[in-house]
Design an enzyme around this catalytic site. Structure first.
Site, PDB file in Angstrom:
ATOM      1  N   GLN A  94      34.022  -6.629 -28.035  1.00 32.67           N
ATOM      2  CA  GLN A  94      32.763  -7.278 -27.630  1.00 32.67           C
ATOM      3  C   GLN A  94      32.573  -7.139 -26.121  1.00 32.67           C
ATOM      4  OE1 GLN A  94      32.526 -11.452 -28.617  1.00 32.67           O
ATOM      5  NE2 GLN A  94      30.384 -11.621 -28.015  1.00 32.67           N
ATOM      6  N   VAL A  96      29.139  -7.751 -24.663  1.00 34.03           N
ATOM      7  CA  VAL A  96      28.144  -8.753 -24.279  1.00 34.03           C
ATOM      8  C   VAL A  96      28.572 -10.096 -24.877  1.00 34.03           C
ATOM      9  CG1 VAL A  96      25.727  -9.450 -24.455  1.00 34.03           C
ATOM     10  CG2 VAL A  96      26.306  -7.022 -24.183  1.00 34.03           C
ATOM     11  N   HIS A 100      26.128 -11.182 -31.522  1.00 27.57           N
ATOM     12  CA  HIS A 100      25.126 -10.232 -32.021  1.00 27.57           C
ATOM     13  C   HIS A 100      25.722  -9.447 -33.184  1.00 27.57           C
ATOM     14  CE1 HIS A 100      27.416  -8.440 -28.726  1.00 27.57           C
ATOM     15  NE2 HIS A 100      27.298  -7.286 -29.347  1.00 27.57           N
ATOM     16  N   HIS A 102      25.514  -5.957 -35.244  1.00 27.64           N
ATOM     17  CA  HIS A 102      25.059  -4.565 -35.192  1.00 27.64           C
ATOM     18  C   HIS A 102      24.647  -4.105 -36.588  1.00 27.64           C
ATOM     19  CE1 HIS A 102      26.768  -3.347 -31.169  1.00 27.64           C
ATOM     20  NE2 HIS A 102      27.567  -4.376 -31.405  1.00 27.64           N
TER      21      HIS A 102
HETATM   22  P1  5GP Z   1      29.162  -5.152 -28.066  1.00 27.97           P
HETATM   23  O1  5GP Z   1      30.166  -4.159 -27.620  1.00 27.97           O
HETATM   24  O2  5GP Z   1      29.119  -6.363 -27.166  1.00 27.97           O
HETATM   25  O3  5GP Z   1      29.311  -5.514 -29.519  1.00 27.97           O
HETATM   26  O4  5GP Z   1      27.766  -4.412 -28.013  1.00 27.97           O
HETATM   27  C1  5GP Z   1      26.783  -4.685 -27.071  1.00 27.97           C
HETATM   28  C2  5GP Z   1      25.631  -3.770 -27.387  1.00 27.97           C
HETATM   29  O5  5GP Z   1      24.538  -4.162 -26.581  1.00 27.97           O
HETATM   30  C3  5GP Z   1      25.889  -2.297 -27.084  1.00 27.97           C
HETATM   31  O6  5GP Z   1      25.692  -1.530 -28.269  1.00 27.97           O
HETATM   32  C4  5GP Z   1      24.879  -1.957 -26.006  1.00 27.97           C
HETATM   33  O7  5GP Z   1      24.344  -0.662 -26.153  1.00 27.97           O
HETATM   34  C5  5GP Z   1      23.822  -3.021 -26.183  1.00 27.97           C
HETATM   35  N1  5GP Z   1      23.140  -3.372 -24.963  1.00 27.97           N
HETATM   36  C6  5GP Z   1      23.698  -3.691 -23.765  1.00 27.97           C
HETATM   37  N2  5GP Z   1      22.763  -3.973 -22.855  1.00 27.97           N
HETATM   38  C7  5GP Z   1      21.565  -3.859 -23.494  1.00 27.97           C
HETATM   39  C8  5GP Z   1      20.216  -4.042 -23.071  1.00 27.97           C
HETATM   40  O8  5GP Z   1      19.911  -4.368 -21.924  1.00 27.97           O
HETATM   41  N3  5GP Z   1      19.248  -3.840 -24.002  1.00 27.97           N
HETATM   42  C9  5GP Z   1      19.528  -3.484 -25.304  1.00 27.97           C
HETATM   43  N4  5GP Z   1      18.509  -3.311 -26.130  1.00 27.97           N
HETATM   44  N5  5GP Z   1      20.802  -3.298 -25.718  1.00 27.97           N
HETATM   45  C10 5GP Z   1      21.800  -3.487 -24.829  1.00 27.97           C
END
Ligand code: 5GP
Length: 140
Positions: A94, A96, A100, A102
């Site tokens: 993770q 962010v 969330h 995906h």
């Molecule tokens: P994680 O690794 O936290 O599960 O995934 C975070 C996701 O957020 C990533 O797939 C990345 O591409 C997406 N993401 C990060 N910043 C932004 C943003 O500013 N806008 C959008 N639409 N997606 C984002």
């Protein structure tokens, strides 16, 4: 107060996003760095870092949105399937710190793998260890 997460900034309209679904509690938008066409993120509007932190109502709304969006996303890009996943915690990848889900469209022969590939090597667990783990999960 801590910095708003990037997803709170999208909810607030401070960062643009291609929003595909929105209710009072939940929003979904296209991932900015898609793993496939149609890669969508489903996000509770209120920032909580981990699934375990989500209030019951927010969790119910989040999964209802996932349920509604899975066919919409799949059909929109004429995909053959979807990988639905949550990186829940830094150890799980993770980045962010705002829950969330995906939704990643999958296509026959896209070269990707199943969700079984996300962890490292498979552990060799005895029956006793499996019983012990199952018992601890059941109690929680
Ligand atoms: P994680 O690794 O936290 O599960 O995934 C975070 C996701 O957020 C990533 O797939 C990345 O591409 C997406 N993401 C990060 N910043 C932004 C943003 O500013 N806008 C959008 N639409 N997606 C984002």
């Amino acid at each position: 107060m801590s910095e708003p997460t990037i997803f709170e900034q999208i909810v607030a309209g401070d960062i643009p996003a291609r929003v595909v679904y929105e209710t009072d509690t939940t929003i979904a938008f296209l991932d900015a760095n898609p793993l496939a066409p149609g890669h969508t993120l489903v996000v509770p509007k209120e920032a909580h870092e981990r699934l375990r932190d989500l209030p019951d109502e927010a969790a119910a709304d989040l999964w209802a949105a996932v349920d509604e969006l899975t066919p919409r996303v799949e059909d929109a890009v004429d995909a053959d399937g979807l990988t639905v996943g949550v990186n829940d915690g830094a150890a799980a990848g993770q980045e962010v710190p705002h829950v969330h889900v995906h939704l990643v469209p999958r296509f026959d022969g896209d070269g990707g793998g199943p969700i079984h590939g996300v962890a490292g090597g498979r552990p060799d667990l005895s029956d006793g260890e499996l019983d012990d783990i199952a018992g601890r999960i059941e109690r929680d």
